[in-house]
Design a protein around this motif. Structure first.
Motif, PDB file in Angstrom:
ATOM      1  N   MET D   1      50.716  50.267 -72.257  1.00 14.90           N
ATOM      2  CA  MET D   1      51.031  49.217 -71.276  1.00 14.90           C
ATOM      3  C   MET D   1      50.693  49.675 -69.843  1.00 14.90           C
ATOM      4  SD  MET D   1      52.204  46.276 -70.413  1.00 14.90           S
ATOM      5  CE  MET D   1      52.802  45.483 -68.928  1.00 14.90           C
ATOM      6  N   ILE D   2      51.217  50.857 -69.496  1.00 16.35           N
ATOM      7  CA  ILE D   2      50.909  51.408 -68.184  1.00 16.35           C
ATOM      8  C   ILE D   2      49.406  51.652 -68.065  1.00 16.35           C
ATOM      9  CG2 ILE D   2      50.988  53.663 -67.032  1.00 16.35           C
ATOM     10  CD1 ILE D   2      53.079  51.860 -65.992  1.00 16.35           C
ATOM     11  N   ASP D   3      48.804  52.124 -69.162  1.00 15.68           N
ATOM     12  CA  ASP D   3      47.361  52.362 -69.154  1.00 15.68           C
ATOM     13  C   ASP D   3      46.602  51.070 -68.920  1.00 15.68           C
ATOM     14  OD1 ASP D   3      47.595  55.000 -69.455  1.00 15.68           O
ATOM     15  OD2 ASP D   3      47.074  55.071 -71.588  1.00 15.68           O
ATOM     16  N   TRP D   4      47.087  50.005 -69.584  1.00  8.68           N
ATOM     17  CA  TRP D   4      46.423  48.720 -69.423  1.00  8.68           C
ATOM     18  C   TRP D   4      46.550  48.261 -67.966  1.00  8.68           C
ATOM     19  CZ3 TRP D   4      47.056  43.644 -68.045  1.00  8.68           C
ATOM     20  CH2 TRP D   4      46.090  42.750 -68.510  1.00  8.68           C
ATOM     21  N   LEU D   5      47.761  48.444 -67.393  1.00 11.49           N
ATOM     22  CA  LEU D   5      47.968  48.078 -65.992  1.00 11.49           C
ATOM     23  C   LEU D   5      47.122  48.950 -65.078  1.00 11.49           C
ATOM     24  CD1 LEU D   5      51.842  47.511 -65.872  1.00 11.49           C
ATOM     25  CD2 LEU D   5      50.047  45.793 -65.684  1.00 11.49           C
ATOM     26  N   TYR D   6      47.099  50.237 -65.391  1.00 10.82           N
ATOM     27  CA  TYR D   6      46.314  51.141 -64.571  1.00 10.82           C
ATOM     28  C   TYR D   6      44.844  50.733 -64.580  1.00 10.82           C
ATOM     29  CZ  TYR D   6      44.051  55.160 -62.665  1.00 10.82           C
ATOM     30  OH  TYR D   6      43.274  55.953 -61.894  1.00 10.82           O
ATOM     31  N   GLY D   7      44.420  50.270 -65.747  1.00 13.05           N
ATOM     32  CA  GLY D   7      43.037  49.786 -65.842  1.00 13.05           C
ATOM     33  C   GLY D   7      42.758  48.651 -64.874  1.00 13.05           C
ATOM     34  N   LEU D   8      43.814  47.869 -64.565  1.00 12.09           N
ATOM     35  CA  LEU D   8      43.626  46.759 -63.628  1.00 12.09           C
ATOM     36  C   LEU D   8      43.339  47.228 -62.213  1.00 12.09           C
ATOM     37  CD1 LEU D   8      46.354  44.068 -64.470  1.00 12.09           C
ATOM     38  CD2 LEU D   8      43.914  44.008 -64.941  1.00 12.09           C
ATOM     39  N   VAL D   9      44.135  48.178 -61.734  1.00 11.28           N
ATOM     40  CA  VAL D   9      44.026  48.549 -60.315  1.00 11.28           C
ATOM     41  C   VAL D   9      43.241  49.832 -60.089  1.00 11.28           C
ATOM     42  CG1 VAL D   9      46.186  47.384 -59.777  1.00 11.28           C
ATOM     43  CG2 VAL D   9      46.210  49.818 -60.323  1.00 11.28           C
ATOM     44  N   GLY D  10      42.819  50.479 -61.195  1.00  8.56           N
ATOM     45  CA  GLY D  10      42.123  51.758 -61.024  1.00  8.56           C
ATOM     46  C   GLY D  10      40.794  51.580 -60.301  1.00  8.56           C
ATOM     47  N   GLU D  11      40.445  52.590 -59.540  1.00  2.44           N
ATOM     48  CA  GLU D  11      39.165  52.584 -58.831  1.00  2.44           C
ATOM     49  C   GLU D  11      38.223  53.516 -59.580  1.00  2.44           C
ATOM     50  OE1 GLU D  11      39.595  51.474 -55.091  1.00  2.44           O
ATOM     51  OE2 GLU D  11      41.283  50.562 -56.116  1.00  2.44           O
ATOM     52  N   MET D  20      37.508  44.309 -63.067  1.00  2.00           N
ATOM     53  CA  MET D  20      36.633  43.525 -62.206  1.00  2.00           C
ATOM     54  C   MET D  20      37.149  42.097 -62.035  1.00  2.00           C
ATOM     55  SD  MET D  20      32.897  45.036 -63.045  1.00  2.00           S
ATOM     56  CE  MET D  20      32.124  43.786 -62.066  1.00  2.00           C
ATOM     57  N   VAL D  21      37.690  41.532 -63.109  1.00  2.00           N
ATOM     58  CA  VAL D  21      38.269  40.191 -63.000  1.00  2.00           C
ATOM     59  C   VAL D  21      39.446  40.216 -62.038  1.00  2.00           C
ATOM     60  CG1 VAL D  21      39.563  38.409 -64.258  1.00  2.00           C
ATOM     61  CG2 VAL D  21      37.509  39.436 -65.275  1.00  2.00           C
ATOM     62  N   TYR D  22      40.306  41.218 -62.202  1.00  2.67           N
ATOM     63  CA  TYR D  22      41.490  41.339 -61.353  1.00  2.67           C
ATOM     64  C   TYR D  22      41.086  41.503 -59.894  1.00  2.67           C
ATOM     65  CZ  TYR D  22      46.042  42.949 -59.760  1.00  2.67           C
ATOM     66  OH  TYR D  22      47.226  43.072 -59.089  1.00  2.67           O
ATOM     67  N   ARG D  23      40.084  42.360 -59.697  1.00  2.88           N
ATOM     68  CA  ARG D  23      39.597  42.609 -58.348  1.00  2.88           C
ATOM     69  C   ARG D  23      39.041  41.324 -57.737  1.00  2.88           C
ATOM     70  NH1 ARG D  23      35.483  47.642 -57.318  1.00  2.88           N
ATOM     71  NH2 ARG D  23      37.176  48.761 -58.309  1.00  2.88           N
ATOM     72  N   VAL D  28      39.537  36.847 -53.863  1.00  5.75           N
ATOM     73  CA  VAL D  28      39.627  35.412 -53.573  1.00  5.75           C
ATOM     74  C   VAL D  28      40.946  35.097 -52.877  1.00  5.75           C
ATOM     75  CG1 VAL D  28      39.871  33.136 -54.646  1.00  5.75           C
ATOM     76  CG2 VAL D  28      38.052  34.687 -55.389  1.00  5.75           C
ATOM     77  N   CYS D  29      42.031  35.635 -53.421  1.00  2.00           N
ATOM     78  CA  CYS D  29      43.361  35.447 -52.829  1.00  2.00           C
ATOM     79  C   CYS D  29      43.370  35.863 -51.361  1.00  2.00           C
ATOM     80  CB  CYS D  29      44.378  36.353 -53.528  1.00  2.00           C
ATOM     81  SG  CYS D  29      45.296  35.534 -54.804  1.00  2.00           S
ATOM     82  N   ILE D  30      42.862  37.054 -51.113  1.00  3.71           N
ATOM     83  CA  ILE D  30      42.937  37.625 -49.770  1.00  3.71           C
ATOM     84  C   ILE D  30      42.096  36.805 -48.803  1.00  3.71           C
ATOM     85  CG2 ILE D  30      42.351  39.651 -48.412  1.00  3.71           C
ATOM     86  CD1 ILE D  30      42.901  41.285 -51.010  1.00  3.71           C
ATOM     87  N   VAL D  31      40.856  36.508 -49.225  1.00  3.90           N
ATOM     88  CA  VAL D  31      39.961  35.757 -48.335  1.00  3.90           C
ATOM     89  C   VAL D  31      40.548  34.388 -48.030  1.00  3.90           C
ATOM     90  CG1 VAL D  31      37.703  34.653 -48.200  1.00  3.90           C
ATOM     91  CG2 VAL D  31      37.890  36.997 -49.029  1.00  3.90           C
ATOM     92  N   LEU D  32      41.077  33.705 -49.065  1.00  2.00           N
ATOM     93  CA  LEU D  32      41.658  32.378 -48.832  1.00  2.00           C
ATOM     94  C   LEU D  32      42.899  32.475 -47.957  1.00  2.00           C
ATOM     95  CD1 LEU D  32      41.206  30.452 -52.196  1.00  2.00           C
ATOM     96  CD2 LEU D  32      40.018  30.124 -50.032  1.00  2.00           C
ATOM     97  N   SER D  33      43.744  33.463 -48.205  1.00  2.33           N
ATOM     98  CA  SER D  33      44.948  33.641 -47.383  1.00  2.33           C
ATOM     99  C   SER D  33      44.585  33.772 -45.922  1.00  2.33           C
ATOM    100  CB  SER D  33      45.692  34.926 -47.785  1.00  2.33           C
ATOM    101  OG  SER D  33      46.307  34.781 -49.014  1.00  2.33           O
TER     102      SER D  33
END
Lengths: 394, 394, 394, 394
Positions: D1-11, D20-23, D28-33
């Motif tokens: 689970m942590i590995d899967w999450l880490y995969g999301l934010v890892g550089e 890449m999807v998460y990024r 998009v969130c940041i630019v729109l905000s």
């Protein structure tokens, strides 16, 4: 007589005193002529001084006419083998400088004679006198060479700009034409586009719709990027051309310094790219005792006076000096002054070390010369009853 | 006493603490003085604070006067062999910095004494105090050297600009004079031409006829190209001069690092051009464990603390560190902190590899030193009951 | 027939005469078409000339249509092995240049046929015809390559700019929003920020409060610094790409010059980076007797005429000339003129010396060729009863 | 689970698909905000869309909050040996990126909770969310490093500018103060001076007296020259830093290519400076049959498909391709496509020739590999019943 006249207008790295006075006089004439022609377009600029200005104008015309005649006479006297005097004069008269000299006087003389010269003609030809100065600056020739060498990349980058300008203006035209009367046609938009792309930004035409401002921002940034191309092509071409001219001139001078004759062809080619040509006027101080030593000097022509703790001696063409501070990592041990006009070749500390590093024999030669000079200086020092120093070379 | 005073105003790479405090005080004084003189030209700027401003001005005058006297006294005390005290003071007083110091106080003192100082004088001399800061920045001297070295290409490019400006203004004058009152004389057109050629583009004068706009576009683009010449000459000259100064200073420091004494003259000359001089203040962290290693360091003076997994040890002048990450392609194995002010020579990863590639003996030396240090660290580690590590050098 | 047509539109370093005439005709068509489309947006631009403009437009449409058909036919004729004629035409039609050619005619033809083309469409497609010129300039392709190569640093620097622009506009918004209606929202402030950061400075929006002006000053200076990044990345990338293209083309040509075949692979690689490719048209004078020699030439294709004191002779592909002035440090000893179109490789004085310095055998080869040519020239000289000269090579 | 999450934010150079999807989602969130916060300052911008905007804002807040929590959790899970989870979270929270993440959510959450957040606060913190993007661009870090490295020359050139600005404003103040209300104080003149020296030229303040215009012209030209200093220092520092980063990364990758292990240390150091790192996505075509060959490729990771006349084969990490066109001066003999994401090292034609020129053994190795591959391809070709070709390597 012709020789004396030739001395006046002759060019060369070492003009005589009278040539320099003459050149100075001409430069003043030309600059003032142009200035008068420029200020003359301001209405009522000369009120109260009409006479003085007119008289000065006449004087300048006489001087420049005499200069033109003088150059024609000298050109005739300097004709090549088997060339007729007329051909030599024509060759000068049709050279760019000859044409500049012609334009500086003949239109005015014809105008005076026929009273047909319009005022605008006086303005134009008066300002054109400025071109006579081109003779004294190698810049225009260098620039011409650079533009010629880099013609293809320059045209390429101008083409890119043109495409950018056309696209930008079409885009802004369709965006703004309804709202902004200043952008109601593509040519008007093109004026805006070029002013923006060149980052001049007069502000007389500005997009006013939000979308127009967005496009305008992109154009401003794009322009900055693209317009750097021709500037940098010219700038680097100019720098390279100056380096190349430096190589050609130092390489011809290297042969005059005995020290370099000891070097092999490969070393001469290498060092000629490192040396910088410098000129010193009479009395110029080249180095001061106690300064940090950053370069050494080779004398191509002229003489310098070395004044160290142990006395004073003269070095002349073919000698070098300033090497001790580079070898010993100590401050300068003497003050060196030019006692006549000198041509010098300068070798940087960094380049010196790179260069001598490959070849210990070279360092040996420099070191021996230094030691010999030191002994001589000690001897001089003994005579002057100065205390002997450990080392004297500078 | 004189020594203590000298400590205050002395220059050098490693000023004492009191020198730095004094310097800080002076800088504050000078910046505030100049600011007050500048703001003082705004009408009614000080309403309600006249007293405070006047008192501050008086205080600054006293401080700067004392500084001037101090420097005179120190100059006298520092006179050379056989130089009279007066001559030493005169030498200082006539140096550029001495003149700046003089201008910062004497006009005000004279003004106070005679009450003859006009308000404008106060403004000018107040702003001129800014020049005192020049002492603390080598930039102006460097720029002076660059301008002198590159004088001929600079003048050449300025001449090109002048020709461009004169031609552009003549052309636009004849095109626009009928339609545009702002371009009704050549001098007015010249103002436009220079503003456009320098890409400033105020917009106070703008061509309005179609032909004028066409010429204007060409001038904008031409200007961009031509005006890049002096900028790039100065910029590259400045960069080269800084590189040269770097060489001279590192080359003098190389002799202080024992490691480099093993090198041959050619290698020293080569590496001195690659090294970069850096300074670290007390407590500065130079590298952190786990970072990617991009350079190694040689200590010229000062001490650093190396804190690795196996314990902590001190390195001092003559030592080097940071080599392991470059040899082994691993992250930093220790954190290094300056424990006193340090002068360091930095060698880049890229240059390191280029340099050691030619000479395996060198790599051997570095590697042996690293191993020796490692052994010592292991020993220290044993004493600290830390587990022995495979390698410890950083 | 097809060959004759192919000769019209074929590309290559040496287009035939009819290809050049055709190309010139096309360029005139395209430039005039675009100009007409641009001027057409000015209201009442054609008053009194409507007929002429319309007729010219029709003529251009016919020419460009024929050009498109011609290119389709040639593409079909030039199909590869096993490719169908249709596939070859489609390949051309879908290439960028094919699309440009399509856009230049088809929308107009459709518009004429259906009478549905709006006036704006005519403007847009008329201006787009300009893109057909891209075929004759390698600039756009080169720029594309550079942008692609340097994409990451370019995006990086654009990101820095964006952060700067956002920060600057937020700051100025909070500072000015009360006092300045032109800066009453962040998007408005952003327009100002970008215009200022790009140093365009329209002046339509300007900070008016003292604090706003202070921020504005900082933004102007910051912008100047930061916006130099993308400009310099593009400029240096462009310069490098042109150098690389030069290497690739000279390196392919080196094989055609017999002299270079004597060199080793390492020397060929070195010299190919030094040589510059040049073209000379028929009748172009490549060097003049008496000039300073700054380079030597290798003939890749074409013929030149050497006219020295001892007579005239012809050099053709594979030969070289101009070497004597480089070896002997004397002015050019002959005048050289191209008698047909030539491709030349140029070797600079500086590079020449660096190159021959390493290898005396090379200099020997050049020298021997020169001597042989000299002997031949002497022989010719004898026949012309001209006095024998000491040396003749140029 | 942590590995899967880490995969999301890892550089890392090769993020997983979900990372890449998460990024992308985050960007998009940041630019729109940020865009919403910016547009929000325009009065009445959202009329009719208040609800939608508010809901979107809430959604973004939730997403960014979850992102912050996720990163905290991952930081805790990734704690080092002997580090407490809290310490690891604090280390992240106090890192620059942690602070950016904090500012993007916490002020809003506090504002929602306490209802004390002013509207301006929302604007500021909304815009500040932009900083979260810094994580995905190395540009800011690189710029920081460059500014730090070049701090001394940058400060030096800023000091020169400051002196210029102060001098120019004092001069123009005394020249214009009588005639020009816009230049009636030195601070006002300073605004003009900086706007002119930075070549922004708003035009809100312009000298109007002849002498003022003369000074203004000099300031415009001087500014152009001097202000090029910091721009060029930053630009060249930036270029050098990127080259250095390229060296460090290629040098680490060189070890992964078997071919380079045959080289000596000196050759590896040399070639690592010549190689350029490139990435290819799946399906990208790296070279096309018939193109001119300008470089060869080494595969660090991933696989490519080579499709030549004799059939198709796969190359994988450690292999190289594209060498034949460089050795034989012929067009590419095959088309190469990436069949997975690849890391490649590119070697330019020019550098290739320079490099292999010194060492014939190297060329031999490349040539043998090519021949072996050719034989294999022939074999494959035989099986595919394709006619055997003379050579097959690409």
């Amino acid at each position: 007589m012709i020789d004396w006249l030739y001395g006046l207008v002759g060019e060369g790295p070492f003009p005589s005193m009278r040539a320099m006075v003459y050149r100075g006089l001409l430069v003043v004439c030309i600059v003032l002529s142009t200035t008068i022609a420029i200020v003359d377009t301001v209405p009522d600029a000369w009120i109260g001084f009409e006479g003085a200005v007119s008289a000065t104008g006449g004087l300048f015309l006489v001087i420049l006419s005499l200069d033109y005649i003088l150059r024609l006479v000298v050109a005739r006297a300097q004709r090549g083998d088997g060339e007729s005097g007329l051909a030599a004069m024509a060759r000068y008269a049709l050279s760019p400088y000859g044409i500049f000299d012609f334009l500086a006087v003949v239109p005015f003389l014809v105008g005076e004679a026929t009273a047909l010269m319009p005022h605008d003609g006086e303005t134009v030809f008066g300002i054109l006198r400025f071109l006579k100065l081109a003779r004294y600056s190698p810049a225009l020739e260098t620039l011409g060479v650079v533009v010629l060498h880099e013609l293809r990349p320059l045209l390429a980058s101008l083409f890119i700009m043109l495409i950018l300008a056309i696209s930008a203006s079409t885009l802004i035209y369709f965006t703004e034409r309804g709202a902004n009367p200043a952008l109601a046609s593509v040519p008007a938009a093109m004026w805006w586009a070029i002013v923006t792309l060149s980052t001049v930004g007069f502000g007389d035409v500005v997009p006013i719709t939000p979308l127009g401002k967005l496009f305008g921002s992109v154009v401003a940034v794009l322009g900055l990027c693209m317009f750097a191309l021709p500037a940098s092509i010219l700038a680097s071409g100019f720098a390279e051309e100056m380096k190349r001219q430096n190589f050609v001139s130092t390489w011809h001078l290297v042969a005059k310094v005995p020290f370099f004759q000891r070097l092999q062809a490969s070393q001469i080619a290498e060092i000629a790219g490192l040396l910088k040509l410098a000129r010193a006027i009479k009395g110029e101080v080249l180095m001061r005792e106690g300064d940090t030593g950053e370069c050494m000097y080779f004398i191509v022509s002229g003489q310098v006076e070395v004044k160290g703790r142990a006395g004073t001696f003269i070095l002349k063409n073919g000698d070098f000096f300033g090497e001790i501070a580079l070898i010993e990592r100590c401050p300068r041990t003497a003050t060196v002054k030019a006692v006549s006009r000198c041509q010098l070749l300068i070798l940087d500390a960094r380049d010196f070390h790179k260069f001598v590093a490959h070849d210990h024999a070279l360092l040996e030669v420099i070191w021996e010369t230094a030691r010999a000079r030191m002994a001589q200086a000690d001897h001089a020092g003994d005579k002057n009853a100065a205390p002997p120093k450990e080392k004297e070379p500078v």
